[in-house]
Scaffold this motif. Structure first.
Motif, PDB file in Angstrom:
ATOM      1  N   ASP A 145       9.243   8.771   8.304  1.00  0.00           N
ATOM      2  CA  ASP A 145       8.716   7.469   7.880  1.00  0.00           C
ATOM      3  C   ASP A 145       7.871   7.629   6.628  1.00  0.00           C
ATOM      4  OD1 ASP A 145       9.910   5.958   9.718  1.00  0.00           O
ATOM      5  OD2 ASP A 145       8.116   5.499  10.924  1.00  0.00           O
ATOM      6  N   LEU A 146       7.062   8.683   6.658  1.00  0.00           N
ATOM      7  CA  LEU A 146       6.181   8.927   5.532  1.00  0.00           C
ATOM      8  C   LEU A 146       6.988   9.181   4.264  1.00  0.00           C
ATOM      9  CD1 LEU A 146       3.352   9.428   4.389  1.00  0.00           C
ATOM     10  CD2 LEU A 146       3.532  11.783   5.158  1.00  0.00           C
ATOM     11  N   GLN A 147       8.032  10.007   4.391  1.00  0.00           N
ATOM     12  CA  GLN A 147       8.880  10.313   3.252  1.00  0.00           C
ATOM     13  C   GLN A 147       9.530   9.059   2.688  1.00  0.00           C
ATOM     14  OE1 GLN A 147       8.848  12.959   1.593  1.00  0.00           O
ATOM     15  NE2 GLN A 147       7.503  13.937   3.095  1.00  0.00           N
ATOM     16  N   LYS A 148       9.852   8.150   3.573  1.00  0.00           N
ATOM     17  CA  LYS A 148      10.524   6.933   3.142  1.00  0.00           C
ATOM     18  C   LYS A 148       9.527   5.990   2.431  1.00  0.00           C
ATOM     19  CE  LYS A 148      12.919   3.224   5.300  1.00  0.00           C
ATOM     20  NZ  LYS A 148      13.074   2.640   6.628  1.00  0.00           N
ATOM     21  N   ALA A 149       8.350   5.951   3.002  1.00  0.00           N
ATOM     22  CA  ALA A 149       7.372   4.977   2.488  1.00  0.00           C
ATOM     23  C   ALA A 149       6.714   5.450   1.191  1.00  0.00           C
ATOM     24  CB  ALA A 149       6.303   4.722   3.544  1.00  0.00           C
ATOM     25  N   PHE A 150       6.543   6.780   1.078  1.00  0.00           N
ATOM     26  CA  PHE A 150       5.742   7.320  -0.028  1.00  0.00           C
ATOM     27  C   PHE A 150       6.167   6.823  -1.408  1.00  0.00           C
ATOM     28  CE2 PHE A 150       2.443  10.305  -1.033  1.00  0.00           C
ATOM     29  CZ  PHE A 150       2.705  10.630  -2.351  1.00  0.00           C
ATOM     30  N   PRO A 151       7.456   7.001  -1.790  1.00  0.00           N
ATOM     31  CA  PRO A 151       7.839   6.559  -3.142  1.00  0.00           C
ATOM     32  C   PRO A 151       7.673   5.054  -3.327  1.00  0.00           C
ATOM     33  CG  PRO A 151       9.765   7.272  -1.893  1.00  0.00           C
ATOM     34  CD  PRO A 151       8.571   7.637  -1.069  1.00  0.00           C
ATOM     35  N   GLU A 152       7.984   4.289  -2.281  1.00  0.00           N
ATOM     36  CA  GLU A 152       7.859   2.817  -2.385  1.00  0.00           C
ATOM     37  C   GLU A 152       6.412   2.422  -2.658  1.00  0.00           C
ATOM     38  OE1 GLU A 152       9.742  -0.115  -2.390  1.00  0.00           O
ATOM     39  OE2 GLU A 152      11.155   1.474  -2.958  1.00  0.00           O
ATOM     40  N   LEU A 153       5.519   3.057  -1.857  1.00  0.00           N
ATOM     41  CA  LEU A 153       4.101   2.724  -2.016  1.00  0.00           C
ATOM     42  C   LEU A 153       3.606   3.130  -3.392  1.00  0.00           C
ATOM     43  CD1 LEU A 153       2.602   3.647   1.467  1.00  0.00           C
ATOM     44  CD2 LEU A 153       2.831   1.367   0.475  1.00  0.00           C
ATOM     45  N   GLN A 154       4.074   4.304  -3.824  1.00  0.00           N
ATOM     46  CA  GLN A 154       3.632   4.790  -5.116  1.00  0.00           C
ATOM     47  C   GLN A 154       4.024   3.832  -6.238  1.00  0.00           C
ATOM     48  OE1 GLN A 154       4.384   8.998  -5.675  1.00  0.00           O
ATOM     49  NE2 GLN A 154       2.244   9.016  -6.331  1.00  0.00           N
ATOM     50  N   LYS A 155       5.179   3.199  -6.043  1.00  0.00           N
ATOM     51  CA  LYS A 155       5.655   2.264  -7.046  1.00  0.00           C
ATOM     52  C   LYS A 155       4.740   1.042  -7.124  1.00  0.00           C
ATOM     53  CE  LYS A 155       9.804   0.815  -6.369  1.00  0.00           C
ATOM     54  NZ  LYS A 155      11.254   0.907  -6.109  1.00  0.00           N
ATOM     55  N   HIS A 156       4.248   0.617  -5.955  1.00  0.00           N
ATOM     56  CA  HIS A 156       3.478  -0.622  -5.924  1.00  0.00           C
ATOM     57  C   HIS A 156       1.977  -0.451  -6.128  1.00  0.00           C
ATOM     58  CE1 HIS A 156       7.183  -2.199  -4.116  1.00  0.00           C
ATOM     59  NE2 HIS A 156       6.812  -3.299  -4.759  1.00  0.00           N
ATOM     60  N   MET A 157       1.492   0.739  -5.803  1.00  0.00           N
ATOM     61  CA  MET A 157       0.045   0.939  -5.905  1.00  0.00           C
ATOM     62  C   MET A 157      -0.265   1.651  -7.213  1.00  0.00           C
ATOM     63  SD  MET A 157      -1.176   0.220  -2.751  1.00  0.00           S
ATOM     64  CE  MET A 157      -0.061  -0.880  -1.915  1.00  0.00           C
ATOM     65  N   GLU A 158      -0.669   0.899  -8.191  1.00  0.00           N
ATOM     66  CA  GLU A 158      -0.985   1.534  -9.458  1.00  0.00           C
ATOM     67  C   GLU A 158      -2.453   1.910  -9.514  1.00  0.00           C
ATOM     68  OE1 GLU A 158       0.174  -0.444 -13.085  1.00  0.00           O
ATOM     69  OE2 GLU A 158       2.171  -0.676 -12.188  1.00  0.00           O
ATOM     70  N   GLY A 159      -2.727   3.012 -10.148  1.00  0.00           N
ATOM     71  CA  GLY A 159      -4.119   3.387 -10.386  1.00  0.00           C
ATOM     72  C   GLY A 159      -4.787   4.132  -9.253  1.00  0.00           C
ATOM     73  N   VAL A 160      -4.172   4.159  -8.076  1.00  0.00           N
ATOM     74  CA  VAL A 160      -4.800   4.896  -6.986  1.00  0.00           C
ATOM     75  C   VAL A 160      -4.052   6.203  -6.758  1.00  0.00           C
ATOM     76  CG1 VAL A 160      -5.648   2.818  -5.858  1.00  0.00           C
ATOM     77  CG2 VAL A 160      -3.446   3.780  -5.171  1.00  0.00           C
ATOM     78  N   GLN A 161      -4.714   7.099  -6.079  1.00  0.00           N
ATOM     79  CA  GLN A 161      -4.142   8.415  -5.839  1.00  0.00           C
ATOM     80  C   GLN A 161      -3.588   8.447  -4.429  1.00  0.00           C
ATOM     81  OE1 GLN A 161      -7.290  10.931  -7.268  1.00  0.00           O
ATOM     82  NE2 GLN A 161      -6.101  12.698  -6.598  1.00  0.00           N
ATOM     83  N   LEU A 162      -2.307   8.781  -4.286  1.00  0.00           N
ATOM     84  CA  LEU A 162      -1.716   8.874  -2.940  1.00  0.00           C
ATOM     85  C   LEU A 162      -1.410  10.331  -2.639  1.00  0.00           C
ATOM     86  CD1 LEU A 162       0.790   5.890  -3.005  1.00  0.00           C
ATOM     87  CD2 LEU A 162      -1.352   5.998  -1.760  1.00  0.00           C
ATOM     88  N   ARG A 183       1.407  -4.860   4.105  1.00  0.00           N
ATOM     89  CA  ARG A 183       2.446  -5.810   3.735  1.00  0.00           C
ATOM     90  C   ARG A 183       3.698  -5.082   3.242  1.00  0.00           C
ATOM     91  NH1 ARG A 183      -0.733  -8.790   1.080  1.00  0.00           N
ATOM     92  NH2 ARG A 183      -0.044  -8.001  -0.935  1.00  0.00           N
ATOM     93  N   GLU A 184       3.480  -4.060   2.418  1.00  0.00           N
ATOM     94  CA  GLU A 184       4.621  -3.300   1.914  1.00  0.00           C
ATOM     95  C   GLU A 184       5.373  -2.636   3.067  1.00  0.00           C
ATOM     96  OE1 GLU A 184       5.949  -3.200  -1.032  1.00  0.00           O
ATOM     97  OE2 GLU A 184       4.429  -4.659  -1.679  1.00  0.00           O
ATOM     98  N   LEU A 185       4.593  -2.052   3.988  1.00  0.00           N
ATOM     99  CA  LEU A 185       5.227  -1.337   5.092  1.00  0.00           C
ATOM    100  C   LEU A 185       5.967  -2.313   6.014  1.00  0.00           C
ATOM    101  CD1 LEU A 185       2.530   1.355   5.922  1.00  0.00           C
ATOM    102  CD2 LEU A 185       4.651   1.613   4.621  1.00  0.00           C
ATOM    103  N   ARG A 186       5.401  -3.493   6.156  1.00  0.00           N
ATOM    104  CA  ARG A 186       6.028  -4.504   6.992  1.00  0.00           C
ATOM    105  C   ARG A 186       7.401  -4.861   6.425  1.00  0.00           C
ATOM    106  NH1 ARG A 186       2.393  -9.229   7.080  1.00  0.00           N
ATOM    107  NH2 ARG A 186       0.781  -7.770   7.707  1.00  0.00           N
ATOM    108  N   LYS A 187       7.433  -4.963   5.067  1.00  0.00           N
ATOM    109  CA  LYS A 187       8.701  -5.274   4.408  1.00  0.00           C
ATOM    110  C   LYS A 187       9.724  -4.197   4.707  1.00  0.00           C
ATOM    111  CE  LYS A 187       7.276  -7.853   0.313  1.00  0.00           C
ATOM    112  NZ  LYS A 187       6.888  -7.534  -1.076  1.00  0.00           N
TER     113      LYS A 187
END
Lengths: 622, 312
Positions: A183-200, A155-159
């Protein structure tokens, strides 16, 4: 020397009276009763219900011994002969929403229950019922959590309008392949912001999402907790009185339903692993035809609708929303068409996911998939006409009002966090339970009688005191067990008998010591005092070693071993008190005041030493 | 009335060699039976389904029942009578594709064909993994008890007492297990509870004798006696108490054996054997061991002065 001060006698008397009061409820017995409760918030148990029940019973010509409301349910005292017809009559009269179940209520007077004096809590082996031990499938719970994270990532990536390849799942991590490093560089910080508690972690063009150890632990704990909650709801629907549902070990749940003997029905409700999932449907008819021919496209599965005329549907494997996000579910009717429906209200994260989903897929068809006992079925597949943003969803498509009711019930009862399998199952018939009680009690009584007769014959008056101390021990033991509401089982009764057999040991030690002292030519008063004093060390040592064994059993034992251990451990404690303190009090009361005591009734007589000086009797204070 | 008044101390310790020999033989026999025959574990340990059925009027023909159940092809089925031929116990192995409810329903159907008055009294189903856990938990409990008792006795007495008591104790436990193996009595969780209770009970017994030994060593009047004589005196003077206590416990346990029905049978059996051997081992195993470990006066701490009588 052998005198207790008044306060000591009063204290002993007080403990005895207290023990008597807390043992009392066990003698009143129980009467069969019908218990009426409700599983709906809209229905209350009140005088109105009471009136309807009374009318129903009158109409069916069934006599009852009064009814009262307690703890949110109405209880009607009936007799063994009428309990089944009474239950049916009440059930018919009240209709939907009420749970009418057979139960038993204690006959003890109200003031006793007010001070928490209740009869012993009997285990299943003594009252009949079913017992299940269920194993929670932790792998499935992890899978489910990973699926949810996969959904969130997508969902995040779709956004962000970033395309990715197929997400791969391993035991506790997800691997998401990106098209390129940018793409990965762009998505990484965004995902990190939204996914709490998991290790990316980024690895080449892949992103790996790992669940850390503390999160895994939490997932496991939550899975057991949620399953217990769900089981509570389901068992409530069964209407059994006093069900026991508790965690056993890291991933097991024990369910005990006293009085229930219909295993099949109990399993049907409890064993249900129903979960609801919202997934998208592909309406392409050529793909559907291909799937039916056995060529199901990747990421999809062929499911059938429920009801009498099932038809196939191509449903995506991707889960958009699960039953976890459902707050409540009620059966009802659709306004315009008056067709049966289920009205759901979603929690906040559920509503936002649902709003996104319905906005993005306007005009498409989604499926409500019910997974029950390993089989997936499409309950209903509505077309999304407009985005649903309020968090209130109406599902239609059920064949009848009864079906809508069932679906609502299942959803309301909540879904399981992970499927469970039954690893242990026991059914004990009610007659067997009653038989077990009478056999256990009989064997204790006969054994006790034999011991009492021997003690009195062998040690005479002192033996009688020992026997009274033993009776006090039973009283204390039953009072404490009743007060703690520890579960009394058949091995518990065995422990009671054994504890009594062993408890007499302390008295025998004391009495033999008194005889020893007399034999050595001590004066009776001195012999009593030294007998008690000398025996004390031995009593303490021998009981503490037994206690060590008992406590180890209590910690590591399960099932019958535990039932045995709890009675045994408490029994050791009460037996020390009663054999040392209570019996001493009796002896003191009887002999302590006699200044020139020449003879103790302990089964032997030695020439009493001439009473040279009796001064000690006046100067002692214990 | 006085049953146990001995004029002179009984020279128990002079029989030491004989009793040690007897213990050794029974112990070895028990171990042999345990290995050759093994314990007949109940469903609680092995996993499987256990059914108890009741015939209201007719008595069941065990062979007929066995034959009928075997036609279902479930695997190894055990059929046995519980006391009378009206209550029958049927043990079925686990099947992965069928639940125990389905299995028991099938069996009931077959049995109903032969006799319509048969009814189900109880069903028990235990998955295979549960049993393994029970065994390991049972062993942990056993270990904890042993360690706990050794620590306590070492603190209150001395290591020789602790080790002797535990060896005597283990001797009892192994012999109970040996009996269960030899007669192939069913070893259930309740029996395990009984066996573990014997552990506490039998130590209790040794402690009473040890207590008296320690006391005797500290007594002035025993100063000139040999270790053997001191122990003989301790055993003789606690004899009355030992026999009476065991008698009363045994009365309780026998009462359970007679009136307790099938459910308490195994438990009562384990305890009956445990009590009989407990009395023997605490007197004739633990005490000779004490001597073997080189027990003497100096092991019980300082010799107290002749205790003044606290008469006045």
């Amino acid at each position: 020397m052998n005198r207790y001060p008044l306060w000591k006698y009063l204290l002993i008397l007080f403990t005895l009276v207290l023990a008597g009061i807390y043992t009392l409820p066990n003698f009143y017995g129980v009467t069969p009763a019908i218990q009426i409760s409700t599983n709906r918030q809209s229905l209350a148990i009140n005088e109105e219900t009471e009136k309807r029940v009374a009318e129903a019973l009158q109409k069916a010509n069934i006599a009852h011994d009064g009814m009262f409301i307690a703890g949110g349910s109405l209880k009607v005292r009936v007799t063994d002969a009428t309990k089944i017809s009474a239950r049916d009559a009440i059930d018919n009269a009240l209709g939907e929403g009420y749970i009418v179940a057979q139960n038993q209520i204690a006959n003890s007077p109200e003031w006793l229950s007010k001070i928490n004096a209740n009869p012993l809590f009997l285990g299943l082996d003594l009252r009949g019922g079913v017992h299940f031990t269920m194993q929670v499938d932790m792998k499935a719970a992890l899978d489910k959590t990973l699926d949810r994270y996969a959904g969130d990532v997508r969902r995040e990536l779709r956004k962000m309008k970033i395309r990715t390849g197929n997400v791969r799942k391993t035991e506790n991590s997800l691997t998401i392949p990106f098209q390129d490093a940018a793409d990965l560089q762009k998505a990484f910080p965004e995902l990190q912001k939204h996914m709490e508690g998991v290790q990316l972690t980024a690895n080449g063009n892949d992103l790996t999402l790992t669940l850390p150890e503390n999160l895994l632990l939490q997932i496991r704990n939550d899975a057991v907790k949620q399953n217990i909650n769900t089981l509570h709801n389901r068992v409530n629907e069964l209407g059994t009185a006093e069900p026991v549902i508790q965690q056993a070990g890291a991933d097991r749940i024990v369910v005990q339903l006293p009085g229930m003997t219909d295993t099949a029905k109990a399993k049907d409700i409890i064993g249900r692993t129903a979960t609801l999932e919202v997934r998208m449907v592909d309406m392409d008819s050529s793909l559907l035809a291909q799937a039916q021919a056995g060529n199901v496209p990747d990421g999809f599965e062929l499911l059938y609708t429920s009801g009498d005329h099932p038809y196939p549907m191509l449903v995506s494997k991707q889960v958009e929303l699960t039953g976890d996000n459902i707050n409540s579910a009620q059966a009802g009717f659709e306004h315009q068409t008056n067709r049966p429906s289920v009205n759901l209200s979603l929690d906040s994260s559920g509503s936002s996911i649902f709003a996104d989903l319905t906005t993005a897929n306007k005009g498409k068809v989604m499926a409500m998939v019910l997974i029950d006992q390993g089989k997936a079925e499409v309950v209903t597949a509505p077309r999304i006409n407009e985005p649903i943003t309020g968090g209130r969803v109406q599902i239609t498509g059920m064949g009848s009002a009864a079906e809508a009711n069932d679906v609502a019930l299942l959803l309301r009862a909540g879904s399981l966090a992970a499927p469970m399998t039954i690893v242990e199952e026991r059914t004990i018939g009610p007659s067997l339970g009653a038989e077990n009680i009478s056999k256990g009690v009989n064997s204790t009584l006969w054994g006790f009688a034999a011991v009492a007769v021997f003690m009195i014959l062998y040690y005479r008056l002192i033996g009688l005191f020992s026997t009274i101390a033993l009776v006090a021990n039973i009283l204390f033991l039953i009072a404490i067990l009743s007060f703690l509401q520890a579960t009394m089982t058949l091995p518990g009764i065995a422990a009671l008998a054994l504890t009594l057999g062993m408890a007499i040991d302390s008295n025998v030690l004391i009495n033999e010591r008194i005889r020893d002292e007399l034999r050595e030519g001590k004066k009776p008063q001195v012999a009593i005092k030294e007998g008690y004093d000398h025996a004390w060390d031995t009593i303490l040592d021998s009981n503490l070693t037994s206690l060590i064994a008992g406590v180890a059993l209590l910690i590591f034992g399960s099932g019958p071993v535990r039932g045995f251990a709890i009675v045994h451990v408490i029994g050791i404690a009460t037996s020390i008190y009663s054999s040392v303190v209570v019996s001493r009090a009796l002896v003191n009361l009887w002999y302590g005041r006699q200044r020139k005591l020449k003879h103790i009734s302990i089964g032997v007589s030695y020439p009493a030493v001439i009473d040279r000086d009796a001064d000690w009797a006046t100067e002692t204070k214990d | 009335m006085e049953l146990f008044r001995f004029k002179r101390d009984i020279p128990f310790m002079s029989y030491g060699k004989l009793t040690t020999f007897i213990s050794l033989v029974t112990f070895v026999l028990a171990v042999v039976f345990l290995f050759t025959r093994g314990l007949n574990f109940s469903v609680e340990f092995t996993g499987g389904t256990l059914m108890e059925v009741e015939y209201a009027q007719t008595s069941a023909d065990l062979n007929q029942v066995r034959h009928s159940v075997e036609t279902l092809n479930i695997g190894e089925v055990q059929v046995q009578a519980l006391g009378t031929n009206k209550h029958i116990m049927i043990r079925l192995p686990n099947k992965s594709d069928e639940s125990s409810a389905q299995l028991s329903n099938k069996v009931m159907e077959v049995l109903k064909k032969d006799a319509s008055d048969v009814s189900l009294r109880q069903v028990e189903f235990i998955g295979p993994s549960v049993g393994e856990e029970l065994v390991s938990n049972g062993l942990i409990a056993l270990g904890m008890v042993v360690v706990g008792i050794i620590v306590y006795l070492s603190m209150r007495f001395e290591w020789r007492f602790a080790v002797s008591a535990i060896i005597a104790n283990m001797h009892d436990i192994v012999i109970i297990l040996g009996c269960f193996a030899f007669f192939q009595w069913e070893f259930s969780l309740t029996v395990l509870a009984g066996v573990l209770a014997v552990l506490g009970y039998s130590v209790n017994e040794s402690v009473v004798v040890f207590d008296r030994i320690r006391e005797n060593f500290r007594k002035g009047s025993m100063r000139n006696k040999t270790v053997n004589e001191v122990i003989d005196n301790a055993i003789t003077s606690t004899m009355g108490r030992t026999v009476i206590t065991h008698g009363s416990t045994e009365a309780m346990v026998l009462s359970m054996l007679i009136f307790g029905g099938a459910a308490l049978n195994g438990f009562a059996l384990a305890l009956t054997i445990g009590i009989v051997f407990g009395i023997y081992s605490s007197v004739l195993v633990a005490s000779p061991l004490l001597i073997m470990f080189g027990m003497d006066r100096s092991n019980v701490g300082k010799v107290a002065q002749e205790k003044e009588e606290v008469v006045v």
